[in-house]
Design an enzyme around this catalytic site. Structure first.
Site, mmCIF file in Angstrom:
data_model
loop_
_atom_site.group_PDB
_atom_site.id
_atom_site.type_symbol
_atom_site.label_atom_id
_atom_site.label_comp_id
_atom_site.label_asym_id
_atom_site.label_seq_id
_atom_site.Cartn_x
_atom_site.Cartn_y
_atom_site.Cartn_z
ATOM 1 N N ARG A 252 67.198 16.013 38.133
ATOM 2 C CA ARG A 252 68.564 16.840 37.027
ATOM 3 C C ARG A 252 68.070 18.297 37.531
ATOM 4 N NH1 ARG A 252 67.738 12.350 33.911
ATOM 5 N NH2 ARG A 252 69.454 10.788 33.070
ATOM 6 N N LYS B 81 66.238 12.653 29.922
ATOM 7 C CA LYS B 81 66.689 12.750 28.585
ATOM 8 C C LYS B 81 65.704 12.188 27.486
ATOM 9 C CE LYS B 81 70.861 12.333 29.142
ATOM 10 N NZ LYS B 81 72.764 11.598 29.737
ATOM 11 N N TYR C 13 79.401 5.092 41.670
ATOM 12 C CA TYR C 13 78.174 5.655 42.856
ATOM 13 C C TYR C 13 79.315 4.457 43.976
ATOM 14 C CZ TYR C 13 76.029 9.454 41.361
ATOM 15 O OH TYR C 13 75.303 10.936 40.408
ATOM 16 N N HIS D 87 68.919 7.073 34.953
ATOM 17 C CA HIS D 87 70.395 6.464 34.098
ATOM 18 C C HIS D 87 69.699 5.539 32.723
ATOM 19 C CE1 HIS D 87 72.615 8.209 37.547
ATOM 20 N NE2 HIS D 87 72.727 9.041 36.777
ATOM 21 N N HIS E 222 74.049 19.500 40.569
ATOM 22 C CA HIS E 222 75.131 18.018 40.397
ATOM 23 C C HIS E 222 75.400 17.652 41.704
ATOM 24 C CE1 HIS E 222 73.743 17.642 35.911
ATOM 25 N NE2 HIS E 222 74.370 18.946 35.972
ATOM 26 N N ARG F 182 72.466 16.224 43.668
ATOM 27 C CA ARG F 182 71.914 15.355 42.920
ATOM 28 C C ARG F 182 72.996 14.078 43.647
ATOM 29 N NH1 ARG F 182 69.287 12.944 38.142
ATOM 30 N NH2 ARG F 182 71.413 11.580 37.296
#
Length: 304
Positions: A148, A172, A277, A268, A242, A245
């Site tokens: 990210r 995160k 995806y 994730h 993004h 990514r």
């Protein structure tokens, strides 16, 4: 004369505090959310609410998805929706683009990605000075590792394991993951850190990426840099951090990399996030199938 964006936001906060009114905690939460939204708009040089588009709003929401939990994102979207109701009510804008956000949930949007040709075009700018080598190291790292943009700007030297070719990424929720780095990306990173970075003004930062003045690179720097390089290389495809990514994720999936591996690389928490995806891959299959039919059967029809 139309009011500037800051004045409009202050008027709105005054409105919900004294006219409606809402609780002090609610007003404070709205203020935080809208200040963050305004900072984002500034970073992409949007100076009037009239210049906002649904696509820009989607991009912002997708960026939120990389940083915040679902509940926080839903609250931020609610803050923006209520702001836009105010803007419509007082004739500041003509169209409420938040009306397309159903039930305050983020719409499913297939991530945009670059193909190999487009990526090579983006990276084809001349490498002559320090800034060029900084930018190529960042761009290559973003695409080849899928980290990210926030993880990129916060990357420190202690997180780079050159000999083992790993990055220890803090994502995160302060969750750590190990991301592999290929030889080409490592080479560009090493050239920047060993040859270019020592020549820059150094303010003692342990961040890998710093500006020519020695300050840590910011999200805004990367956003502006990507747009500059896109225009410089005449790439017509819209690009963001993004996009790079997403491009890695799509490329890995199309090359039969297991979805769980992609989930681990991207960081994730939920496999369902990674599964978006598969829609991209299916769309690619459909496009190729249509090309095949058009190329082959249209010719037969002409012959008959």
């Amino acid at each position: 004369m139309k009011k500037d964006m800051v004045t409009v936001l202050n008027d709105y906060l005054y409105h919900i505090q004294y006219t409606q009114p809402k609780s002090e905690n609610t007003v404070d939460a709205y203020r935080i959310d809208l200040e963050h939204f305004h900072e984002y708009l500034q970073s992409i040089e949007i100076k009037k609410f009239e210049d906002l588009s649904y696509e820009i709003l989607l991009t912002y929401i997708n960026e939120l998805n990389e940083i915040y939990a679902s509940n926080s994102i839903d609250r931020k979207i609610a803050s923006i929706r209520n702001l836009f109701k105010y803007l419509i009510q007082y004739n500041i804008i003509d169209t409420n683009i938040t009306a397309y956000l159903k039930n305050k949930k983020r719409p499913l949007q297939l991530p945009k990605s670059l193909n190999e040709s487009q990526l090579n075009q983006l990276l084809s700018f001349k490498k002559e000075d320090a800034k060029d080598y900084l930018d190529i190291a960042i761009l290559t790292l973003l695409f080849k590792t899928g980290i990210r943009v926030s993880e990129c700007v916060n990357l420190t030297f202690s997180q780079v394991y050159e000999e083992e070719r790993w990055l220890r990424i803090i994502g995160k929720g302060n969750k750590e993951r190990m991301v592999p780095i290929d030889e080409d990306t490592l080479s560009k990173l090493q050239y920047y850190t060993r040859t270019i970075r020592p020549t820059l003004s150094n303010k003692g930062s342990n961040r890998v990426f710093i500006t020519l003045r020695g300050n840590p690179v910011t999200r805004q720097y990367i956003h502006t840099m990507i747009q500059k390089r896109r225009m410089e290389t005449n790439l017509t495809q819209e690009v963001s951090a993004h996009t790079l990514r997403h491009s890695l994720a799509t490329n890995l999936l199309q090359n039969d990399v297991d979805l769980r591996v992609i989930q681990e690389i991207l960081g994730h928490t939920d496999i369902a996030t990674t599964q978006i995806y598969t829609h991209v891959s299916n769309e690619t299959v459909k496009n190729e199938y249509d090309k095949y039919l058009n190329a082959n059967f249209s010719k037969k029809g002409e012959q008959e």
